[in-house]
Write a protein that holds these residues in place. Sequence first.
Motif: not given
Length: 476
Positions: A164-193
Amino acid sequence: MAFEYAPAPESRAVVDIRPTYGLFIDGEFRDAADGKVFKTVSPSTEEVLAEVADAGAADVDAAVAAARRAFGPWSALPGAERGKYLYRIARIIQERSRELAVLETLDNGKPIRETRDADLPLVAAHFFYYAGWADKLKHAGFGPEPRPLGVAGQVIPWNFPLLMLAWKIAPALATGNTVVLKPAETTPLSALFFADICRQAGLPKGVVNILTGDGRAGAALVAHEGVDKVAFTGSTAVGKEIARTVAGTRKKVTLELGGKGANIVFDDAPIDQAVEGIVNGIFFNQGQVCCAGSRLLVQESIQDELLDSLKRRLATLRVGDPLDKNTDVGAINSAEQLARITALAETGEAEGAERWSAPCELPDSGYWFAPTLFTGVSQAHTVAREEIFGPVLSVLTFRTPDEAVAKANNTPYGLSAGIWTEKGSRILAVANKLRAGVVWANTFNKFDPTSPFGGYKESGSGREGGRHGLEAYLDV
């Protein structure tokens, strides 16, 4: 005869989990402004994996401000240059995929076979795909000079944290936007990785910011005046709240919400192939999939044959240690989700549906639920109407194609559906009548970065993936 397999666990030593993690803001890890933290737990063992910073309103302000500062320089880069960063991120994901697969399995509870063979290849593929679009936006069909929106606030769920991180961040960056992403509380580790991957790729500071925390951090991000675009994947109830929050503002929003997908099996379908598709449709990721085929609509004349074959197949599923490469069904993500699944299954029994669970031994610790199906289900049963988001299948019957379509569409959701038949004409005729965002034919739960994904009705609005996924991040 079922084969007996010796344990084949993947080593936890391949990934280094830190005892504590901070918020990733402006290219650096930092503590939450108020010093609050929470613990993330492994669903299969209930052990604490790490202590993670809990973002508050001040941290949301800081992350949005960092993304705003980075937006000008990032959006001014030629598309080919932005694409280079995305390619670099994709390559690093491939190189570190074993670490990420183990980390995702530990934090989420899904089998290593799924994170390794499904999630991680798709994550890299999405970054590769949108890297290719970065210098071709003028030719995407959204006008001669499509412009980025600005700062994208993105909130993702716990069932596919990295995908889901890839679905959100990849098109946002490709189109020139910047991102603030909040992962789910129970699964934060892969986003921090992933934040560390951004630093490894040399991504400019502030282009990607990651805030860990609970729903309050997500709500503050969605409501923040400095956010130009909101992207959310999660429950329909939270999606409705977000829609109310952004109503009347200039913010662009996409919502990918719940589902109650119908998997329709006609009397000419290949039974063995259909059974495999049914199993993949509802028991993949423990049924914790928004587009899961949680309603099986089977033509009345083959119901007994199909159910006998399905039960035999379910009896062979291996439930247990998610790090074991032989495991088919892992742990439920949290105690709260397990309680919800359990309560809805009990409601199904209380309402008169017949419950059958696969004969399997569940581990003593962790959050577990045996693969289950309900027969004798009508459209009025709760298990046929509500999204259970677990390994629970409701079986209904039909006699004619029109009845199948009517029953499939009789839901407030409209995210996915499946059709099983040997007739191509029937596939096309039925698919055109189904009110679902994606319809699979003689397969289920197949994804590709080039294909758009989204729903109708209470399953959300907008599309992610493919060329269509660019539009949500462009001022057209």
